[in-house]
Design an enzyme around this catalytic site. Structure first.
Site, short mmCIF file in Angstrom:
data_model
loop_
_atom_site.label_atom_id
_atom_site.label_comp_id
_atom_site.label_asym_id
_atom_site.label_seq_id
_atom_site.Cartn_x
_atom_site.Cartn_y
_atom_site.Cartn_z
CE1 TYR A 155 -4.17 1.89 0.52
CE2 TYR A 155 -2.78 3.06 2.33
CZ TYR A 155 -3.93 3.21 1.49
OH TYR A 155 -4.91 3.99 1.77
CB SER A 199 -15.15 0.26 11.60
OG SER A 199 -13.77 0.07 11.32
N GLY A 215 -0.83 -3.23 21.01
CA GLY A 215 0.33 -2.60 21.63
C GLY A 215 -0.21 -1.83 22.85
NE ARG A 221 -2.50 5.22 12.86
CZ ARG A 221 -1.41 4.70 13.45
NH1 ARG A 221 -0.83 5.31 14.35
NH2 ARG A 221 -0.94 3.52 12.96
N PRO A 284 2.67 2.85 12.42
CG PRO A 284 2.19 4.09 10.61
CD PRO A 284 1.83 2.98 11.45
NE ARG A 287 -0.48 7.62 9.59
CZ ARG A 287 -1.16 6.32 9.28
NH1 ARG A 287 -2.51 6.15 9.48
NH2 ARG A 287 -0.48 5.40 8.97
N1 UDP Z 1 -5.64 -0.58 16.30
C1 UDP Z 1 -5.95 -1.01 17.42
N2 UDP Z 1 -7.04 -1.74 17.53
C2 UDP Z 1 -7.90 -2.08 16.52
C3 UDP Z 1 -7.59 -1.81 15.34
C4 UDP Z 1 -6.42 -1.01 15.38
O1 UDP Z 1 -5.52 -0.67 18.56
O2 UDP Z 1 -8.79 -3.01 16.72
C5 UDP Z 1 -4.58 0.29 16.18
C6 UDP Z 1 -3.62 0.22 15.25
O3 UDP Z 1 -2.66 -0.75 15.46
C7 UDP Z 1 -3.06 1.55 14.66
C8 UDP Z 1 -4.28 2.24 14.85
O4 UDP Z 1 -5.16 1.70 15.93
O5 UDP Z 1 -2.07 1.85 15.59
C9 UDP Z 1 -5.02 2.87 13.57
O6 UDP Z 1 -5.17 1.59 12.82
P1 UDP Z 1 -6.08 1.53 11.63
O7 UDP Z 1 -6.13 0.09 11.14
O8 UDP Z 1 -7.34 2.20 11.99
O9 UDP Z 1 -5.14 2.36 10.46
P2 UDP Z 1 -3.83 2.74 10.34
O10 UDP Z 1 -3.87 4.38 10.70
O11 UDP Z 1 -3.02 1.98 11.06
O12 UDP Z 1 -3.55 2.68 8.68
#
Ligand code: UDP
Length: 346
Positions: A155, A199, A215, A221, A284, A287
């Protein structure tokens, strides 16, 4: 308000990925201002449900097609938005070769179509081009920190290659190409099970399931409500002159995942428990967009705060999950079209 606008109303606009989450909101907004919309979607991650209300609109046309195999359209178009690509990490990693080819071959096909039609072109790029950024917040001149061999590379590198194609076509005077770097976006019509953070947390809380945090949850974000993003995309497509460089579109409000989970639990108290899962590879740490360029060039900035947008989105999920408890996302599941073969040395 847009300060300088070039294209105005009444255009024929092709939206690739128009049955997706962002794409379907863009179709709505273009139709609302009087454009004719041709929506092209493969339904790999988009859903017919998202555009069903538009099916009988006199200015709406739906074409089921994968941009990897798109060669032509049987009517002239004035603008092309390319939003066709899986965008959530689990989805874009599910078929990484197809993701890469969608970004490269698919974008190449649409650029050729734009060139033939003399159409303006807007590429949906991503904050993922910055990888796991060491500069914060991210400005457009930051070149990023991407692992080009990791699981996100299909991606990140695909979108970087698509940007390169756009700017090569622009420099060559072939296409009036524009590039939006889109940061995390959320809102109604996200797929309940796309694996993204908003979501996931909302659906888990509404269903009374534990909330999964990957983590420590201290990663950050910045979340932009979909209507704000769509306004930014249209402003970038229509601004005159072409900005000739990428433009970040996102909401600069920055939240840790723990803060987001707390907001969700405040809003939907049925979900009580938090469980921790391993952090995905190359996730990441921070962000946040610097949107000075979008402010200056487009007169654009987001209006909807996270608390308000999250409430709209939670209400939408409650209604959607209530309607389809067993199969909340009823998109026609499609296998990707075969990607063009890659010939070494071709
Ligand atoms: N994340 C999380 N729990 C979840 C889904 C995602 O803690 O059920 C974390 C993921 O590891 C990342 C952040 O939330 O650090 C945003 O993840 P997402 O998949 O929405 O998009 P990304 O910004 O990583 O493309």
């Amino acid at each position: 308000m847009l300060q300088k606008t070039r294209n105005g109303k009444g255009k024929t606009v092709l939206v690739a990925g128009g049955a997706g989450f962002v794409g379907s909101h863009l179709c709505d907004a273009l139709l609302a201002r009087g454009d004719r919309v041709i929506c092209v979607d493969s339904y790999i991650t988009g859903s017919e449900d998202n555009v069903r209300p538009l099916a009988n609109h006199p200015h709406f046309r739906l074409i089921e097609m994968d941009i990897c195999v798109l060669e032509s359209i049987d009517e002239p178009v004035n603008q092309i938005y390319n939003l066709a690509c899986a965008a959530s990490p689990p989805q874009y990693q599910a078929d990484p070769v197809h993701t890469m080819m969608t970004c490269v071959a698919g974008t190449g096909n649409l650029l050729t179509l734009a060139e033939r039609n003399g159409a303006s072109f807007l590429q949906a790029s991503t904050s993922e081009v910055y990888g796991d950024p060491v500069e914060h917040p991210q400005r457009e001149d930051y070149r990023g920190n991407v692992n080009c061999t990791g699981p996100r590379a299909c991606y990140d590198e695909g979108k970087r290659a698509a940007e390169a194609l756009c700017f090569d076509m622009l420099r060559a005077g072939k296409v009036d190409a524009r590039v939006a770097r889109i940061f995390n976006t959320y809102g109604p019509r996200m797929q309940p099970h796309d694996g993204r953070i908003i979501s996931n947390l909302l659906v888990q809380a509404i269903s009374g399931e534990p909330l999964t945090i990957y983590g420590t949850g201290e990663q950050t974000r910045s979340f932009c409500f979909v209507s704000d993003l769509v306004a930014g995309l249209m402003a970038l497509m229509d601004v005159d002159p072409n900005p000739e460089g990428p433009v970040n579109l996102g909401n600069p409000g920055e939240f840790t995942i723990n803060e987001l989970a707390a907001m969700v639990l405040d809003m939907v108290p049925a979900g009580g428990r938090i469980v921790h899962r391993p952090l995905p590879q190359d996730d990441p740490q921070r962000r946040r967009p610097d949107i000075a360029r979008a402010r200056e060039l487009l007169g654009w900035q987001p209006k909807i705060p996270l608390s308000e947008g999250l409430r709209h989105t939670a209400d939408w999920f409650v209604a959607t999950l209530g309607e389809h408890p067993a199969a909340p996302h009823s998109s026609k599941a499609r296998r990707p079209s075969p990607v063009p073969e890659i010939h070494a040395g071709a």
